[in-house]
Every structure is written in structure tokens, then in C-alpha cells.
Design an enzyme around this catalytic site. Sequence first.
Site, PDB file in Angstrom:
ATOM      1  N   SER A  58       0.824  -1.198   0.000  1.00 48.95           N
ATOM      2  CA  SER A  58       0.000   0.000   0.000  1.00 48.95           C
ATOM      3  C   SER A  58       0.864   1.256   0.000  1.00 48.95           C
ATOM      4  O   SER A  58       1.683   1.446  -0.896  1.00 48.95           O
ATOM      5  CB  SER A  58      -0.952  -0.042   1.197  1.00 48.95           C
ATOM      6  OG  SER A  58      -1.996   0.902   1.044  1.00 48.95           O
ATOM      7  N   ASP A  92      -9.277  -6.550  -4.837  1.00 47.76           N
ATOM      8  CA  ASP A  92      -8.533  -5.389  -4.355  1.00 47.76           C
ATOM      9  C   ASP A  92      -9.215  -4.099  -4.787  1.00 47.76           C
ATOM     10  O   ASP A  92      -9.695  -3.996  -5.915  1.00 47.76           O
ATOM     11  CB  ASP A  92      -7.116  -5.436  -4.936  1.00 47.76           C
ATOM     12  CG  ASP A  92      -6.106  -4.693  -4.091  1.00 47.76           C
ATOM     13  OD1 ASP A  92      -6.482  -3.679  -3.476  1.00 47.76           O
ATOM     14  OD2 ASP A  92      -4.945  -5.122  -4.043  1.00 47.76           O
ATOM     15  N   HIS A 134      -7.257  -6.062  -0.475  1.00 44.18           N
ATOM     16  CA  HIS A 134      -6.110  -5.163  -0.363  1.00 44.18           C
ATOM     17  C   HIS A 134      -5.018  -5.761   0.517  1.00 44.18           C
ATOM     18  O   HIS A 134      -3.833  -5.651   0.196  1.00 44.18           O
ATOM     19  CB  HIS A 134      -6.584  -3.819   0.188  1.00 44.18           C
ATOM     20  CG  HIS A 134      -5.512  -2.781   0.276  1.00 44.18           C
ATOM     21  ND1 HIS A 134      -4.701  -2.455  -0.791  1.00 44.18           N
ATOM     22  CD2 HIS A 134      -5.104  -1.994   1.309  1.00 44.18           C
ATOM     23  CE1 HIS A 134      -3.848  -1.502  -0.428  1.00 44.18           C
ATOM     24  NE2 HIS A 134      -4.068  -1.214   0.837  1.00 44.18           N
TER      25      HIS A 134
END
Length: 570
Positions: free
Chosen positions: A307, A512, A544
Site C-alpha cells: 500500500s 482489491d 487489499h
Amino acid sequence: MTTTPQPVHASSTIVSPERPNSAPPIRTETPPPLPPSRAIPTDFRSSLSAWWSTSSYKEARLAEERLLRRMSHFEPSLPVQTKDSSKGWFGFGSSSGNTSSQEKQEIDNKLPVDQIGQIKDPLPLQNTGLVATLRNVFIPTPNPSLAPQHPADPRDPQQSFTASPASSTSELSDIPTHGKRKHHLKCKKDEGKLVDYINTLEITKPEDKDSKEAVVVLHGYAAALGFFFRNWESVAISTSETGRRTFFLDWLGMGLSSRPSPSLLNSNSSNTPIPKRVSIAEHFFVSSLESWREKVGLEKMILVGHSLGGYLASAYAVRYPERVNGLILVSPAGIPHGPEYVNYPLTSELSSKDRLNQPTRSPRETPQELDEATNAAEAEFSNQLNQGKPNEAKGEAKEWAKKREESFVRRSMMKFFVWGWERNLSPFMFLRSAGPWGPLWVGKYSSRRFAAQSEEDVRDLHQYIYGTSIMKGSGEYCISHILAPGAYARIPILDRINRLKVPVTMMYGDNDWMDVEGGHASVKALKEAGNQNASCHVIPKAGHHLYLDNPEYTNKLLDKTIKAIPKTVQ
């Protein structure tokens, strides 16, 4: 003066002539178990109870150890049995296994913050040959005055040998701040210089302790190294087969690392050009990672970033290409172009007049401007949720998509979101201000997002998330400088990733909410620039947090990728 614990790469079950007298005794029995995490609050009464009894940092350290104990045969060292022992196993509480919780809390409160929770005697992970060490690595405080004008401005490779990317507090005295600058912890190191620290978990074989190469895993926003509890051992075993060391870090200002003043993340000026604004925020993390690398003695790293950690790992790789021999981006943020994308030229490409006329930070003030910003944010969110295709939101984005119908309340909330974002308000400010409601709010998120995990895992993650989230605000304030409302980067990685000459692997979950098209576009840009060693993968049955949602598949792909990157430093 506090002594920084250093790693000793030898099994704690072996006595050698070099074994210090202060080392804990050889383990002969299993240490007492940790108290279990509290139940996740389901109403205000239980939330109030959890809030009242939480001690933030120490609770977060305990939560971190609960996750650490998931490693096979992981056992913290037994305490030294002395009359005046004030510290128990693993740096917590009394040395007695039957100490009451009240006595333990009293002893915890007497411990220096920087001594809590560290593995001062390395712990062997049986049947693996690996040794785990958890310690604080002290580094200089990042100096925002050293940030480039544009985050992608080329760096002089000789800079590493002529100037540090960070500095002592005394060198930061001329930097404007909003009020007095405070640290979560102050400690004198390196001839009196004030330095911060990075919480560091190393899992390495003793024979690799002097390796100058490592795999370094970096978490994302609102996370910490404990989120990788299903990957620690697998990644370390894969890495050890290449003769490298393995590290999992908490970014400076996040997790259980120190928390410098958030003023170091911005210029405190509304007239700062957007490239400089982004550059200062990136510099906070990139320079601290470089300082950490120097402290632990590495020359080359394979960076694994999730991320926001993927965004920052990419920024580091572009800034210090000579220090990176591989990049693995796990559902990275800030990769693609957004609907309001602007191409900001490098500083060398601007004339003197252009430099004076660059777009600056200007919070939305008029109702019309706020409406325009809100429309842009909604367009960006919709593009992420639908992948550019109407009515095709998927996975963890489906629930969000259901709530996209126009309503006065939703529109007002979006306006407030944009208003606060442009003024650098952190979402954790509201959590810290929520008081007794905080544990309940975090509990709802933890229970929903990690529903696929076991009940015990969800409880421990909840305790870990809440404990780290309510600590002093610091690195969290980077988010509005780096990303625009809607979570697209102000200066996307896609604009600079083509400079990289090392292997780049990108991973996304099939559910995601991050845009996989950014990964495909990056691979295309790399190959067009001559780097054929680039690939993009989609992990099945994962969102995610794909390393948690499908750890088996993720670990296998990480294993293959790490082993495929040749070691260059012997």
C-alpha cells in the site's frame, strides 16, 4: 543514558565465552503465557471499559508479542531470577510467571519506554536455523530542508558520502514549526545528538549476520510490522536461502517506532508548490529508511512494500537506485494517474518564471470550489470502485459502492472529508478524540475487514490496531501531502518508475480496491524503458491485505520472486 540493544546472532541455548554476564539464563522451561487480548467491544459499555484500561504503547507492545508468538516454536527468553528484578520475560512486568496483573502494570509503568518489548537476547526459531531479534534502531531526525524541490529530481550519487539525509535536532532549530516540537521519545545517541528510532524485527540465520544484502518488508498506512504475522517465517526462510538477512520495519512516525513532530512532514506554508509539498512528506520516510540502512550496515536491499509502503519503497528506489536490487510492490498506493492528474515538470525543466508560478497548496474556501473538489473526489472514488466500468465494483469495494446513491448526508460527509483532507486533518485525530467510543469504532472495522481470520487473530489485530492508532500523531499526517482526495497520488509513481533498472514485481488481490491497471501501466512503462524484468500478478481470493487474505499464495509468489533476484554483494 539508555543503551541500544544490539543483535547477538547466536542461539540463546548455547553458552559461549563471549556470552555477556547480563544475558538471560539458558531456557529450561516454557515462559508464562501472555494474558489474552480483550474481547472486541460490541457496545458502549464494553468500549468504555477497554478505553479506560488501555495504556496505548505498552498495550500495543503486548499485542505485537501475541502476534510474534505465532511463529513456530517462538518463545521469549525466561527472566533473570534476582531479588530486585524489575523486568520480566520479554521486557514486561515482573520476573515471576504468577505476577498479578496489577503488579505487572505497576512495574510496566516504571520501565523506560525505549526498553519495553525488545528481544534483547535473540530467540532461535527451532527447526529453521533462524534467529529473531526485535530492537529499536536509532537514527537521526529527518531534516525537511534537505528535501529536493521535486520528489523525482535526480540525486547526486555522491550525496550519500558528503551529506546525511537527516540531522540532529540542533540542526533543525531554524525550521518553522506550529508550536513546540515534541518527540514520543527523546534519547541521546551519537555524541549527544538527539535521534529517533525505528522498530525493527530481524529474522536471520547466524551465518548470515554479516551479510550486506537483505529483504526489507514495509507496511502501509494505518498498519505496522505485526500485520505480516502470516508472512514473517516464510519470507525469512526464502530470504535465508539466498544468504540475505530479513527485516520487517515500522515506518518512522508509525507503528511502534518513535513519533517525531508532524511539522517535519510539511513546509507550514500555503504557498509551497505541490511538488515541494510532496517531496518534503516523502523525504521524511525516504531519508529515515536511508539512515536506518546505514545503521544496520546494508549495501543492497530488496524492498517489499504494501500500500503506502509500496509507494514509499518506489520513491526510495528512484532516489537511491544504487541501494536497491529488487522491488516487490504489494497492492501499492499512488501508482496510476487520477482523473485530475497534472504532470509537474522536474526542477531542471522549469524556467525561473515557471518556478514562481507553480500550483501551490490552496485549501478549498468558497462553496463553489468545495463543490468542485467534492465532485473530483467522488469521481476518483467511483473510478477506483468501478475500475472505470459502471456497476462493476467488486470485492471489498462492493459494500462501498452500495452506498454511493446521492443523499444530502453523504454529500455533506464528502464535503467535510475534502475540507479536512486539504487542511491536513488526520482520521486518527478523530479516533483519539472519540474517547470511549474509539475501541468500538476500531472493533467494527477489525471485525468486518478481518472476518476471514480466526477469532483470536481478529482480537489480537484489533488490540494492535487500536493501540498503535491512538498514539501521538506523527507519520500519519503525510497522507494529504502525498495523496489527493480520492487516494490518487499528487505525483504518481507511474511518472518515475521507468527509471528503475532492477526487477520489479507487482501484486494485487482479485478483490482489491487498488487499481490493478496502475500495475499493468507500470510494467509497460518499465519495458518500454528497456527493463524487461517487470511483472504484474493478481492473487486469487484476496483483497487489499492480500498477504493476510491468501498468505499461502502470497508467500509462494514472494518466495519465487526473492530467489530469482541475484545477490550482488558477496
